[in-house]
Enzyme design. Structure first.
Site, mmCIF file in Angstrom:
data_model
loop_
_atom_site.group_PDB
_atom_site.id
_atom_site.type_symbol
_atom_site.label_atom_id
_atom_site.label_comp_id
_atom_site.label_asym_id
_atom_site.label_seq_id
_atom_site.Cartn_x
_atom_site.Cartn_y
_atom_site.Cartn_z
ATOM 1 N N GLN A 1 0.818 -1.218 0.000
ATOM 2 C CA GLN A 1 0.000 0.000 0.000
ATOM 3 C C GLN A 1 0.850 1.267 0.000
ATOM 4 O OE1 GLN A 1 -2.675 -0.577 3.295
ATOM 5 N NE2 GLN A 1 -1.055 -0.774 4.805
ATOM 6 N N ASP B 1 6.588 1.242 14.746
ATOM 7 C CA ASP B 1 6.417 1.418 16.185
ATOM 8 C C ASP B 1 6.703 0.131 16.959
ATOM 9 O OD1 ASP B 1 4.104 0.345 14.917
ATOM 10 O OD2 ASP B 1 2.874 0.815 16.668
ATOM 11 N N TYR C 1 9.120 -9.717 14.491
ATOM 12 C CA TYR C 1 8.920 -8.630 13.536
ATOM 13 C C TYR C 1 9.626 -7.360 14.005
ATOM 14 C CZ TYR C 1 6.555 -4.709 11.254
ATOM 15 O OH TYR C 1 6.289 -3.529 10.590
#
Length: 291
Positions: A11, A101, A124
């Site tokens: 995206q 974040d 991750y």
């Protein structure tokens, strides 16, 4: 200026492609166009493209899957950004990398500054943190790292589109209310990435929309705006649930609001809008695409 975007199907890459202009030629390269595991191949590709700068919008973003797919997560989120930084350094071109974040633990309770200690909770976040470190070690003089959160767009898979689909098909929903952050429309993030590249911004900075939300309040806003715009034809009950009630393979930070003041200071021309304003803008665009 010819900007090479690493990533083609995501995206953010799609939103970056929409920013092409007479001043900025933007070329998006997917996995079939560039081998991110091969430093020499990256350098050759960027030379052939006559790149003036690179924005890395490619990442391994399947947070839960990363817990059992460690090697691939670290390859795409750590090794690949390191290779890109080396190639950009050798070619003396600017490099912008998008991070997350999730490098933070989530226990601070106030907005995270770029210099705050990182302490990721899962694979991750750890892989993204290592990618940041590689870039900072290899090419600090002409690279910027932009951390963001809760990204969505009219293109690709994201929370907004998932919620709209569930709201059309389910009688009710339970959405987590004890994870706090800030939704970010990828269109604004794309603008910030290009501005950082063309403005020769260095170091680590944060970009999100403004305001604070839980996933629950984000979902409530999606339903309200969706109904107003005619994307939904009914209102269903949405109930707040806790993280403990919805266990996942990967732990998520309970609080990951990002302080954006450093990027605002180095790029005063950037505008920051409230996430609900941006959400309305995105959903209006989504309705236009579907009509």
């Amino acid at each position: 200026m010819k900007i090479i975007v690493i990533g083609k199907s995501g995206q953010l890459a799609w939103e970056l492609s929409q920013l092409a202009s007479p001043e900025h030629e933007i070329v998006c390269l997917g996995r079939n166009d560039i081998d991110l595991q091969n430093f020499a191949a990256i350098t050759e590709c960027l030379q052939q493209q006559k790149a003036a700068g690179v924005i890395n919008a490619s990442a391994y973003t399947a947070v839960d899957q990363a817990e059992s797919d460690v090697d691939n997560a670290f390859m795409l989120n750590a090794k690949a950004p390191g290779n890109l930084a080396r190639a950009c350094k050798d070619l003396a071109i600017s490099f912008v990398h998008v991070s997350t974040d999730f490098v933070f633990h989530g226990d601070k309770g106030s907005p995270y500054l770029p210099a705050d200690e990182i302490n990721p909770l899962g694979v991750y976040g750890a892989s993204k943190a290592q990618g940041e470190q590689f870039i900072a070690d290899i090419y600090p003089e002409r690279s910027s790292i932009i951390r963001t959160s809760w990204v969505y767009s009219t293109h690709g898979n994201n929370f907004v589109k998932t919620m709209l689909n569930l709201m059309r098909t389910k009688p009710e929903l339970g959405v987590i209310s004890d994870q706090i952050g800030t939704p970010t429309y990828a269109k604004g993030l794309a603008t910030a990435c290009v501005a950082s590249l063309t403005g020769n911004v260095n170091g680590i900075h944060h970009y999100t929309d403004t305001g604070v939300a839980s996933w629950f309040y984000f979902a409530v806003a999606i339903q309200r705006i969706g109904f107003e715009l005619g994307l939904l034809d009914k209102i269903i009950p949405i109930k707040p649930i806790t993280t403990a009630q919805y266990p996942t393979p990967a732990k998520r930070p309970h609080y990951s609001v990002l302080d954006k003041s450093s990027l605002a200071s180095v790029l005063p021309e950037l505008t920051f809008s409230h996430w609900q304003v941006q959400l309305h803008m995105m959903m209006t665009a989504l309705k236009a695409e579907q009509s």
